[in-house]
Motif scaffolding. Structure first.
Motif, PDB file in Angstrom:
ATOM      1  N   LYS A  51       4.275  -3.070   0.798  1.00 48.65           N
ATOM      2  CA  LYS A  51       3.534  -3.031  -0.467  1.00 48.65           C
ATOM      3  C   LYS A  51       2.611  -4.244  -0.580  1.00 48.65           C
ATOM      4  N   LYS A  52       3.108  -5.425  -0.251  1.00 50.61           N
ATOM      5  CA  LYS A  52       2.289  -6.644  -0.316  1.00 50.61           C
ATOM      6  C   LYS A  52       1.114  -6.556   0.647  1.00 50.61           C
ATOM      7  N   LEU A  53       1.372  -6.090   1.871  1.00 50.25           N
ATOM      8  CA  LEU A  53       0.294  -5.978   2.860  1.00 50.25           C
ATOM      9  C   LEU A  53      -0.767  -4.988   2.395  1.00 50.25           C
ATOM     10  N   ALA A  54      -0.344  -3.944   1.705  1.00 51.53           N
ATOM     11  CA  ALA A  54      -1.310  -2.980   1.154  1.00 51.53           C
ATOM     12  C   ALA A  54      -2.150  -3.644   0.061  1.00 51.53           C
ATOM     13  N   GLU A  55      -1.502  -4.424  -0.793  1.00 53.33           N
ATOM     14  CA  GLU A  55      -2.232  -5.136  -1.858  1.00 53.33           C
ATOM     15  C   GLU A  55      -3.245  -6.121  -1.283  1.00 53.33           C
ATOM     16  N   LEU A  56      -2.921  -6.701  -0.130  1.00 55.91           N
ATOM     17  CA  LEU A  56      -3.828  -7.648   0.525  1.00 55.91           C
ATOM     18  C   LEU A  56      -4.942  -6.936   1.304  1.00 55.91           C
ATOM     19  N   GLY A  57      -4.810  -5.618   1.445  1.00 54.13           N
ATOM     20  CA  GLY A  57      -5.809  -4.858   2.196  1.00 54.13           C
ATOM     21  C   GLY A  57      -5.576  -4.886   3.698  1.00 54.13           C
ATOM     22  N   TYR A  58      -4.346  -5.235   4.124  1.00 56.62           N
ATOM     23  CA  TYR A  58      -4.036  -5.313   5.557  1.00 56.62           C
ATOM     24  C   TYR A  58      -3.479  -4.007   6.109  1.00 56.62           C
ATOM     25  N   VAL A  59      -2.874  -3.205   5.256  1.00 58.85           N
ATOM     26  CA  VAL A  59      -2.414  -1.872   5.648  1.00 58.85           C
ATOM     27  C   VAL A  59      -2.852  -0.896   4.568  1.00 58.85           C
ATOM     28  N   THR A  60      -2.913   0.368   4.941  1.00 54.00           N
ATOM     29  CA  THR A  60      -3.297   1.389   3.979  1.00 54.00           C
ATOM     30  C   THR A  60      -2.492   2.653   4.241  1.00 54.00           C
ATOM     31  N   GLU A  61      -2.293   3.408   3.181  1.00 57.49           N
ATOM     32  CA  GLU A  61      -1.583   4.679   3.310  1.00 57.49           C
ATOM     33  C   GLU A  61      -2.456   5.648   4.095  1.00 57.49           C
ATOM     34  N   ARG A  62      -1.873   6.283   5.088  1.00 60.65           N
ATOM     35  CA  ARG A  62      -2.589   7.271   5.896  1.00 60.65           C
ATOM     36  C   ARG A  62      -2.255   8.696   5.481  1.00 60.65           C
ATOM     37  N   LYS A  63      -0.953   8.937   5.279  1.00 59.98           N
ATOM     38  CA  LYS A  63      -0.519  10.282   4.888  1.00 59.98           C
ATOM     39  C   LYS A  63       0.929  10.206   4.441  1.00 59.98           C
ATOM     40  N   THR A  64       1.435  11.304   3.950  1.00 61.50           N
ATOM     41  CA  THR A  64       2.854  11.416   3.631  1.00 61.50           C
ATOM     42  C   THR A  64       3.417  12.585   4.421  1.00 61.50           C
ATOM     43  N   GLU A  65       4.701  12.518   4.659  1.00 60.78           N
ATOM     44  CA  GLU A  65       5.374  13.616   5.355  1.00 60.78           C
ATOM     45  C   GLU A  65       6.776  13.745   4.795  1.00 60.78           C
ATOM     46  N   PRO A  66       7.348  14.919   4.877  1.00 57.91           N
ATOM     47  CA  PRO A  66       8.710  15.083   4.363  1.00 57.91           C
ATOM     48  C   PRO A  66       9.689  14.234   5.170  1.00 57.91           C
ATOM     49  N   GLY A  67      10.637  13.624   4.472  1.00 63.75           N
ATOM     50  CA  GLY A  67      11.681  12.872   5.151  1.00 63.75           C
ATOM     51  C   GLY A  67      12.697  13.822   5.755  1.00 63.75           C
ATOM     52  N   THR A  68      13.333  13.418   6.839  1.00 63.17           N
ATOM     53  CA  THR A  68      14.327  14.283   7.473  1.00 63.17           C
ATOM     54  C   THR A  68      15.593  14.398   6.638  1.00 63.17           C
ATOM     55  N   ARG A  69      15.989  13.301   5.973  1.00 59.69           N
ATOM     56  CA  ARG A  69      17.186  13.348   5.149  1.00 59.69           C
ATOM     57  C   ARG A  69      16.998  12.685   3.799  1.00 59.69           C
ATOM     58  N   GLY A  70      15.792  12.305   3.481  1.00 62.62           N
ATOM     59  CA  GLY A  70      15.589  11.590   2.230  1.00 62.62           C
ATOM     60  C   GLY A  70      14.251  11.933   1.614  1.00 62.62           C
ATOM     61  N   PRO A  71      13.707  10.981   0.876  1.00 63.80           N
ATOM     62  CA  PRO A  71      12.452  11.228   0.171  1.00 63.80           C
ATOM     63  C   PRO A  71      11.266  11.355   1.128  1.00 63.80           C
ATOM     64  N   VAL A  72      10.138  11.709   0.572  1.00 61.32           N
ATOM     65  CA  VAL A  72       8.897  11.809   1.337  1.00 61.32           C
ATOM     66  C   VAL A  72       8.588  10.440   1.929  1.00 61.32           C
ATOM     67  N   ARG A  73       8.133  10.442   3.164  1.00 57.77           N
ATOM     68  CA  ARG A  73       7.800   9.190   3.845  1.00 57.77           C
ATOM     69  C   ARG A  73       6.298   8.961   3.787  1.00 57.77           C
ATOM     70  N   THR A  74       5.926   7.743   3.492  1.00 60.66           N
ATOM     71  CA  THR A  74       4.527   7.353   3.474  1.00 60.66           C
ATOM     72  C   THR A  74       4.210   6.651   4.792  1.00 60.66           C
ATOM     73  N   ILE A  75       3.254   7.191   5.502  1.00 63.08           N
ATOM     74  CA  ILE A  75       2.824   6.604   6.779  1.00 63.08           C
ATOM     75  C   ILE A  75       1.711   5.612   6.476  1.00 63.08           C
ATOM     76  N   VAL A  76       1.860   4.377   6.960  1.00 66.99           N
ATOM     77  CA  VAL A  76       0.827   3.366   6.771  1.00 66.99           C
ATOM     78  C   VAL A  76       0.255   2.965   8.120  1.00 66.99           C
ATOM     79  N   GLY A  77      -0.991   2.553   8.079  1.00 71.15           N
ATOM     80  CA  GLY A  77      -1.673   2.064   9.271  1.00 71.15           C
ATOM     81  C   GLY A  77      -2.374   0.757   8.950  1.00 71.15           C
ATOM     82  N   VAL A  78      -2.684   0.017   9.968  1.00 64.67           N
ATOM     83  CA  VAL A  78      -3.354  -1.268   9.795  1.00 64.67           C
ATOM     84  C   VAL A  78      -4.835  -1.042   9.486  1.00 64.67           C
TER      85      VAL A  78
END
Length: 174
Positions: A51-78
């Motif tokens: 979350k901090k790296l996203a606020e700094l603009g170092y990573v960004t959300e790319r997509k989401t995908e269903p979790g295998t056993r839990g909530p939706v997963r957010t994929i981040v990239g640099v």
């Protein structure tokens, strides 16, 4: 460049290897993970760092995908800014011998995992340690008591670091 903690650099380095979700980063930084051998971080902290790296603009959300056993997963990239900051940090030798075990090994691990050549870092680190070693050796004559014991420890650690860097350079580039 914003100053990050070693753990924050570790998370950024892991994400820079390719887009990942927080759980995958946490697995890398777990005690038994590939990066966890050098730097460990609990899973909840990994998510806070992302979350901090996203606020700094170092990573960004790319997509989401269903979790295998839990909530939706957010994929981040640099981001390009994150990649530039990481590249700069990875090229800088550490300032203190005490940081070799943590920061330098973390940098070498991230460079190795990315396929980058560590030679420039190893050379710069070797030169820095040799310069510091010369100063420590000069101070030897005037030191006594615990100050002398500490100085001897720093000299021995510096020599061991120079030997390690010579050996590591051979292993990391082959």
């Amino acid at each position: 460049m914003n100053e990050l903690s070693p753990g924050e650099w570790a998370v950024l380095g892991a994400v820079a290897e390719g887009p990942k979700h927080g759980f995958a980063v946490a697995q890398l930084l777990a005690a038994d993970g590939e990066l966890g051998q050098v730097w460990t971080m609990p899973r909840p902290v990994v998510y806070q760092v992302i979350k901090k790296l996203a606020e700094l603009g170092y990573v960004t959300e790319r997509k989401t995908e269903p979790g295998t056993r839990g909530p939706v997963r957010t994929i981040v990239g640099v981001t390009p800014a994150g990649r530039r900051a990481l590249r700069k940090w990875l090229a800088e030798p550490v300032d203190h011998i005490r940081d070799v075990r943590s920061l330098l090994l973390l940098k070498l691990a991230l460079l190795y995992r990315s396929g980058a050549d560590p030679s420039a870092l190893v050379t710069a680190q070797t030169e820095r340690v040799k310069t510091q070693l010369q100063g420590l050796t000069r101070n030897r004559r005037s030191a006594a008591g615990f100050e002398r014991a500490l100085l001897e420890w720093r000299i021995a650690s510096s020599r061991a670091t120079v030997d390690f860097l010579s050996s590591a350079s051979q292993h990391l580039t082959s």
